[in-house]
Design an enzyme around this catalytic site. Structure first.
Site, short mmCIF file in Angstrom:
data_model
loop_
_atom_site.label_atom_id
_atom_site.label_comp_id
_atom_site.label_asym_id
_atom_site.label_seq_id
_atom_site.Cartn_x
_atom_site.Cartn_y
_atom_site.Cartn_z
N TYR A 210 -45.69 -29.17 28.07
CA TYR A 210 -45.06 -28.18 28.93
C TYR A 210 -45.18 -28.60 30.39
CZ TYR A 210 -43.98 -24.02 31.44
OH TYR A 210 -43.41 -23.14 32.31
N TRP B 40 -42.85 -28.38 34.49
CA TRP B 40 -41.57 -28.34 35.19
C TRP B 40 -41.07 -29.72 35.56
CZ3 TRP B 40 -38.65 -24.48 38.25
CH2 TRP B 40 -38.69 -23.22 37.65
P1 PGD Z 1 -46.29 -28.24 37.97
O1 PGD Z 1 -47.22 -28.21 39.13
O2 PGD Z 1 -44.84 -27.97 38.23
O3 PGD Z 1 -46.87 -27.16 36.98
O4 PGD Z 1 -47.03 -25.40 35.28
P2 PGD Z 1 -46.50 -26.90 35.45
O5 PGD Z 1 -47.37 -27.75 34.59
O6 PGD Z 1 -45.04 -26.98 35.26
O7 PGD Z 1 -46.50 -29.60 37.19
C1 PGD Z 1 -45.53 -30.54 37.06
C2 PGD Z 1 -46.18 -31.91 37.06
O8 PGD Z 1 -45.17 -32.84 36.77
C3 PGD Z 1 -46.76 -32.29 38.41
O9 PGD Z 1 -48.07 -32.80 38.27
C4 PGD Z 1 -45.79 -33.36 38.93
O10 PGD Z 1 -46.40 -34.33 39.75
C5 PGD Z 1 -45.30 -33.97 37.63
N1 PGD Z 1 -43.99 -34.61 37.73
C6 PGD Z 1 -42.96 -34.25 38.53
N2 PGD Z 1 -41.92 -35.09 38.32
C7 PGD Z 1 -42.29 -35.97 37.38
C8 PGD Z 1 -41.63 -37.05 36.72
O11 PGD Z 1 -40.47 -37.38 36.96
N3 PGD Z 1 -42.33 -37.74 35.77
C9 PGD Z 1 -43.61 -37.40 35.45
N4 PGD Z 1 -44.20 -38.11 34.48
N5 PGD Z 1 -44.26 -36.37 36.06
C10 PGD Z 1 -43.61 -35.66 37.00
C11 PGD Z 1 -46.39 -24.32 35.89
C12 PGD Z 1 -46.76 -23.04 35.13
O12 PGD Z 1 -48.02 -22.54 35.62
C13 PGD Z 1 -45.74 -21.99 35.26
S1 PGD Z 1 -44.08 -22.42 35.11
C14 PGD Z 1 -46.07 -20.69 35.38
S2 PGD Z 1 -44.88 -19.51 35.62
C15 PGD Z 1 -47.46 -20.20 35.24
N6 PGD Z 1 -47.81 -19.36 36.32
C16 PGD Z 1 -49.08 -18.98 36.44
C17 PGD Z 1 -49.49 -17.74 37.05
O13 PGD Z 1 -48.66 -16.96 37.50
N7 PGD Z 1 -50.79 -17.49 37.13
C18 PGD Z 1 -51.73 -18.31 36.63
N8 PGD Z 1 -53.01 -18.00 36.74
N9 PGD Z 1 -51.37 -19.47 36.05
C19 PGD Z 1 -50.12 -19.83 35.91
N10 PGD Z 1 -49.78 -21.01 35.30
C20 PGD Z 1 -48.43 -21.34 34.94
#
Ligand code: PGD
Length: 784
Positions: free
Chosen positions: A118, A120
């Site tokens: 999972y 983004w």
């Molecule tokens: P991101 O920080 O977007 O978080 O969780 P998610 O894991 O999606 O992580 C994306 C990662 O992908 C980053 O480390 C980035 O560097 C990497 N990345 C970006 N582009 C690329 C690429 O092209 N290739 C590769 N290999 N890596 C890449 C988000 C999630 O957190 C979400 S959506 C929600 S809604 C939740 N919200 C909450 C919340 O409200 N409260 C709490 N306590 N916790 C939450 N967690 C959840």
């Protein structure tokens, strides 16, 4: 570097054009975006930040002792390696675990591989890391244990699928922003309509229209009501009234409104009869005929703190006006998260939601692409292949999966069991930011034989991996940006060369697939550019059929953003309202279900109800942990991404995340602006910088997600995250046995001023031990 002419690009938080000036990237928001997101300013730092991964890394313990469960993950150091040797190591481990040798008649291949992965990742329809890893695992292992739903929405989606038949359509479809501008008289937004959330859509937001729309609607006379413990969950100037219920009690407010509508005979009986089923059971509960507790506005006030008179007045106004009800994702990312979404739908049905501009939309305030016209053409997509494992977990059950192989769990009324996972493969996500109770997740990550992670930066997740492959960022490759509901197809033109030895995820998977003998099925003989051209064709053909002008692929990639035609087809709810027999919903009864037999079969009430959560301000636990933590989405970044960027860093104090609390609470605890505070409970602790604020209601502390998790032993206090990640204290408890959704938004904590010198925040570049980075903490420099 030379100065270039502007090149188009995109991100989840906005389209832009960029020029190179020396080694710098200069970002200019897309000209057709009326309200660009400040998060764009985080991008330039990504180019050569010391947190970037420049070469493959292997964990020392894994390299020396081989695969297997290992408690050193998270504290081991890393060995820098060359590409070929690391790919060979990874491929031989994948082969040991069965990659490349599955047969078409295997029953459930890949059940020992978790590839839910999972996250983004980044904008871009082809280099979408999650799609790439899924495709790879399908080709290499024949399948993998997948994940259902998202951290954004699980409780809300599962209940909407059950009671209106389709959660995606009830949140995305309908021209709600146009209705708000032109027709709606009252918008009741549970969770508000915060522009920080509206600035983001998965895949790209070329136009941020919420601010202008709310302003225009207010000028026309539309009134907004924002219901949230945080005043700035509605942060646009406009005709707004704010009510602040105790967190997790919105259902009580809604039930109080419903009771008053019923008592005053304001319920739209025709709507209930024509479009819903199950009214009787709910009505008995509302009036207290089943539990001897009528859900009066006074009862709602004792639970929520919102005055009974306000609840009555709002119910009457809603019944009188053309009213739109919406509930943000945040309310359902909590214990019993199904209830507020379901109850808001029922409330809207009670006031009749069939007129244009009135009704219910799920999560209008949570995503930039909701409530906009649907597109008339399909978007480019990467086929992920066929997952033959047939196995999945609800996405937020990752720790349970790894810790409890063989154990049973329930989901949507059925019982399943957890597989025994040997390999975790993650690309494009950051579970050590997004999951709850991160100490428990760390235990879970000690269990598998091998963990492989691709990322462009050294996150806390990479610190728990055995093999780390350095990935490019979008600026270093070309792609196509697009999002459902967004009116532009964006050419994402390459802006610069890859950092260090970073490769894009597609190339890394091709390199592995070649070693495993499945390159042909994975790549289909296409280069990345061939895939883009192939994927673009579907959109281009559909546009041609509609008689729309559309450039050939090369002209598109080198040209300007392409405006996409929108669809005039009615939304799911418009069609249903026009003819509920012909356009019945995909539910047990074909109607909106106020009562669900499926939900009742799980032991939960069969209709929306107030269910007391374990962690809320009225709970026994609040006597020792008197603050409700709201761990919501950050305004200076997307999740944990580009946390080191200019906008994100400007919101921190001493490199640490800021926690806002009510001014009176802060004063009572002797806490002033910028003081370091310890936020703790039995699960752990996190250190943040305090910001007293009148925008936060008493007994609430708000600490957004996104700080990179950096646990440290604090003398006498155990482990605390020194960067202010709230998931150090949130509970890894599902929303319910029905959805098993993420409930990370709320938990109970204690708050105290940090006495003495708080340990320094950890720099992003210091997350991994053993890397050669200028000025990093350790300098071990082994080459095998
Ligand atoms: P991101 O920080 O977007 O978080 O969780 P998610 O894991 O999606 O992580 C994306 C990662 O992908 C980053 O480390 C980035 O560097 C990497 N990345 C970006 N582009 C690329 C690429 O092209 N290739 C590769 N290999 N890596 C890449 C988000 C999630 O957190 C979400 S959506 C929600 S809604 C939740 N919200 C909450 C919340 O409200 N409260 C709490 N306590 N916790 C939450 N967690 C959840």
């Amino acid at each position: 570097m030379t100065q270039n002419s502007p090149r188009y690009h995109s991100s989840h938080w906005g389209a832009f054009s960029a020029t190179r000036e020396g080694n710098d990237l200069v970002i200019c928001p897309f000209a057709e975006d009326p309200d660009p997101s400040p998060i764009l300013r985080n991008i330039p730092a990504a180019l050569n930040h010391p947190a970037r991964l420049s070469r493959p890394l292997v964990r020392r313990g894994w390299l020396e002792d081989g695969p297997g469960p290992d408690g050193r993950r998270g504290s081991d150091d890393y060995v820098e390696m060359g590409w070929d040797e690391t790919l060979d190591l990874a491929a031989s481990e994948l082969k040991r675990l069965g990659a490349g040798s599955w047969k078409a008649d295997d029953l459930h291949p890949g059940r020992h591989v978790f590839g839910g992965s999972y996250g983004w990742s980044s904008a871009g329809r082809f280099h979408h890391a999650q799609s790439q890893v899924h495709r790879f695992l399908n080709m290499a292992f024949g399948g993998y244990v997948a994940s259902a739903d998202t951290y954004s929405t699980a409780a809300g989606s599962v209940i909407m699928d059950t009671v209106v038949g389709n959660s995606t359509r009830i949140s995305r479809e309908g021209r709600w922003w146009e209705h708000i501008r032109d027709t709606t008289e009252l918008v009741i937004a549970f969770g508000g309509l915060p522009t920080r959330n509206l600035s983001v859509s998965p895949g790209g937001s070329s136009q941020h229209i919420a601010r202008d729309t709310i302003t225009a609607a207010s000028a026309r006379g539309c009134r907004f009501v924002s219901i949230s413990p945080l005043q700035d969950d509605f942060n646009v100037e406009g005709a707004v009234t704010r009510y602040a219920p105790r967190p997790a009690t919105d259902v009580a407010v809604m039930l109080g409104m419903a009771y008053h509508l019923q008592a005053e005979q304001l319920v739209d009986r025709d709507y209930i009869a024509r479009y819903t089923s199950g009214w009787e059971a709910f009505s008995a509960y509302l009036e207290g005929r089943t539990d001897q507790q009528p859900k009066t506005p006074e009862w709602a006030e004792t639970i929520s703190g919102v005055a009974a008179a306000d609840i009555r007045a709002l119910a009457e106004e809603a019944a009188r006006k053309r009213t739109l009800v919406t509930v943000s994702y945040s309310l359902q990312r909590a214990e019993n998260g199904e209830q507020p979404v379901w109850m808001a739908l029922v409330l809207s049905a009670m006031i009749g939601g069939a007129k244009p501009g009135s009704g219910f939309v799920y999560a209008l305030g949570s995503m930039g692409n909701h409530g906009k016209p649907s597109l008339a053409v399909p978007l480019p997509t990467l086929p992920q292949g066929h997952n033959r494992s047939g196995d999945f977990i609800p996405v937020a059950r990752i720790s349970d999966l790894l810790l409890n192989p063989g154990a049973d769990y329930t989901y949507r009324g059925k019982t399943h069991s957890y597989s025994d996972i040997k390999l975790v493969y993650w690309a494009g996500g950051n579970p050590f930011h997004h999951h709850q109770d991160l100490r428990r997740l760390a235990q879970a990550f000690s269990r598998p034989d091998t963990i492989i992670v691709h990322d462009s930066v050294c996150t806390a997740t990479t610190r728990h991996a055995d093999i780390i492959f350095p990935a490019t960022i979008t600026a270093e490759r070309e792609d196509i940006g697009a999002s459902a509901g967004d009116p532009f197809l964006m050419p994402m033109q390459k802006l610069c060369e890859p950092h260090g030895m970073a490769r894009d995820d597609y190339t890394i998977f091709c390199n592995l697939a070649e070693r495993l003998g499945c390159l042909d099925s994975y790549s289909e003989g296409r280069s990345a550019r061939d895939w883009l051209s192939h994927m673009y064709r579907k959109t281009r053909d559909a546009m041609e059929q509609l008689g729309e002008p559309v450039p050939d692929f090369d002209s598109f990639m080198e040209g300007t953003p392409l405006a996409l035609p929108t669809s005039e087809a009615p939304s799911m709810m418009e069609a249903f309202h026009a003819d509920p027999e012909a356009n019945a919903l995909a539910t047990e009864t074909g109607r909106i279900q106020i009562f669900s037999k499926l939900v009742a079969s799980t032991g939960l009430p069969g209709h929306p109800a107030w269910i007391e959560p374990a962690e809320w301000l009225g709970a026994e636990l609040a006597k020792t942990h008197p603050f409700q933590l709201i761990a919501n989405q950050p305004k200076g970044k997307l999740h944990s991404q580009l946390d080191f960027g200019a906008t994100s860093m400007s919101g921190k104090i001493a490199g640490r995340e800021v926690a806002r609390m009510n001014e009176d609470d802060a004063r009572a605890l002797g806490i002033g602006e910028g003081d370091m505070i310890l936020i703790s409970n039995a699960r752990g602790a996190t250190i943040a910088a305090a910001q007293p604020s009148e925008k936060v209601m008493p007994s609430v502390i708000q600490l957004s997600t996104g700080a990179w998790y950096a646990p440290r032993e604090i003398e006498g206090r155990g482990i605390a995250c020194v960067n202010g990640n709230p998931n150090a204290v949130t509970a890894d408890r599902p929303a319910s046995c029905f959805s098993q959704g993420c409930a990370g938004q709320l938990c109970l904590v204690s708050v105290e001023k940090y006495h003495g010198d708080a340990p320094a925040a950890m720099r992003h570049e210091d997350m991994l031990m053993g890397r050669r980075t200028p000025g990093s903490l350790t300098t071990t420099d082994h080459q095998p």
